[in-house]
Motif scaffolding. Sequence first.
Motif, PDB file in Angstrom:
ATOM      1  N   SER A   1       0.788  -1.236   0.000  1.00 18.94           N
ATOM      2  CA  SER A   1       0.000   0.000   0.000  1.00 18.94           C
ATOM      3  C   SER A   1       0.822   1.289   0.000  1.00 18.94           C
ATOM      4  N   SER A   2       2.123   1.204   0.235  1.00 15.75           N
ATOM      5  CA  SER A   2       2.960   2.407   0.219  1.00 15.75           C
ATOM      6  C   SER A   2       3.598   2.663  -1.142  1.00 15.75           C
TER       7      SER A   2
ATOM      8  N   ALA B   1      -7.723  -1.226  -0.985  1.00  8.13           N
ATOM      9  CA  ALA B   1      -8.174  -0.568   0.252  1.00  8.13           C
ATOM     10  C   ALA B   1      -9.696  -0.518   0.306  1.00  8.13           C
TER      11      ALA B   1
ATOM     12  N   TYR C   1      -4.253   4.587   5.707  1.00  9.45           N
ATOM     13  CA  TYR C   1      -3.857   4.536   4.298  1.00  9.45           C
ATOM     14  C   TYR C   1      -3.925   5.918   3.655  1.00  9.45           C
TER      15      TYR C   1
ATOM     16  N   LYS D   1       0.043   6.363   4.097  1.00  8.50           N
ATOM     17  CA  LYS D   1       0.661   5.431   3.141  1.00  8.50           C
ATOM     18  C   LYS D   1       0.412   5.806   1.695  1.00  8.50           C
ATOM     19  N   ARG D   2      -0.737   6.356   1.400  1.00  9.78           N
ATOM     20  CA  ARG D   2      -1.124   6.591   0.001  1.00  9.78           C
ATOM     21  C   ARG D   2      -0.169   7.576  -0.662  1.00  9.78           C
TER      22      ARG D   2
END
Length: 428
Positions: free
Chosen positions: A367-368, A376, A399, A403-404
């Motif tokens: 997710s990173s 997600a 997220y 992370k996004r």
Amino acid sequence: MESLVHTDLSGRPDVVLRFLLKHDAALVEAARPSTVIKAIDTIHKEIPKSKKERRILRLHINMESQNGSFGKALSLLPGGITLPSDPTSLTGEETDECLSFVEAAYRSSPMTDSMALATFASSVVLNTSASPHHRLRAADIGITIASNVCNIELANMCYLGLQLSEKELLESERTQKIALIYHTVFGSFEKALQLAEAILENSKDVRSTTKAIIEFNRAGYVFRIAGKPEKARASLMLGYDIAREIDAPRLAEYPIWQLSNLCLEENDLDAASVWSAKLDELARSNGDEPANDYIHSHLCLMAIAQGKNKEAGIQLARCQRALTGMRPLRTVAFTVALELGVGLMDRRWIPNPPLINAAMALFEKTSSFCASDFLAACIGESLVRLDRTSEAKTLLFDYTTKKRRELSATTAFLKTTLERVENASLSN
């Protein structure tokens, strides 16, 4: 390249052969593979294979790879190729063949180990006795694989292993496309955006080559995730138009895919379906089914967005069959997301714990590194169905705020899920 066209038209295959052998290195650099492939076909039809055949074969393989025809390249490669742990023992010709094998096997062979291929590519990057051409090619291949296995250490090894200054990496025509993919997924997104802007700004001065297609495609992806849809369209259309101009239909697949995704993210299903139909048409005719897994994934995503349960199930089955091999981490993650997405089309469906646990484990690893909105969204929707709304809210908040990597607005799928999770949490 015009000289090759005129030579080919001369009707003298012996002259064509001499031209190819004399200018093989320059033809690789020219990045107009379809013209070279046609010339090679001419000599193979008219004259027997000569003692120079290995050089012609090597050129043919390189041209098919440049043209995006990785299945064809893989079929042309001689049997028995092994990737040594120490590439310093290889000649330049052997290095070229090994890199062609790595690139083609990664794209078109579901049974190969992506990490092993990328590790070999990184070892070529670190081999200072290899030619600059081979080290740059290895870096591009290695970082491409690293972006799909979400391995930042491997990406750093390939990028920093070139031992070039950041200024040269960003400004040299030889290295811009390498810097672009590295900074998009792993490095400074600001630098990736600056590179994309420069590529689009200089588009009028660019020759129609496979290199230009790759640069416009990568720039288009940067603009797409930066929330600049019009620049994304402009850049991707340039890549698409050049691919058609130089007769490289396999290289037209990527910009079509990205243009469809762009429309889908804007919730413009009609426009997205037009591009998806073009993508489906190319997939049916490219003769390289192992390389079509991302196309089937996209067609499944489109079917989910359109509420076409049967079609979504058919495409999902194709994606899952591809997982019998050793697919990259990102491919596995997206296929699991599609399994959740297809299941969620049935309002009575409840995801089983092993599936949601697998999805969450894959989400943690991927997710990173871009392109995780759909996973997600599907995890969030699934957790709500399992009455784990608080967990869904925490995961999505983490997220979207930490992370996004994308700067663009959340996709239509994720936006809907965020609203549903918020409403569910308020009602609890």
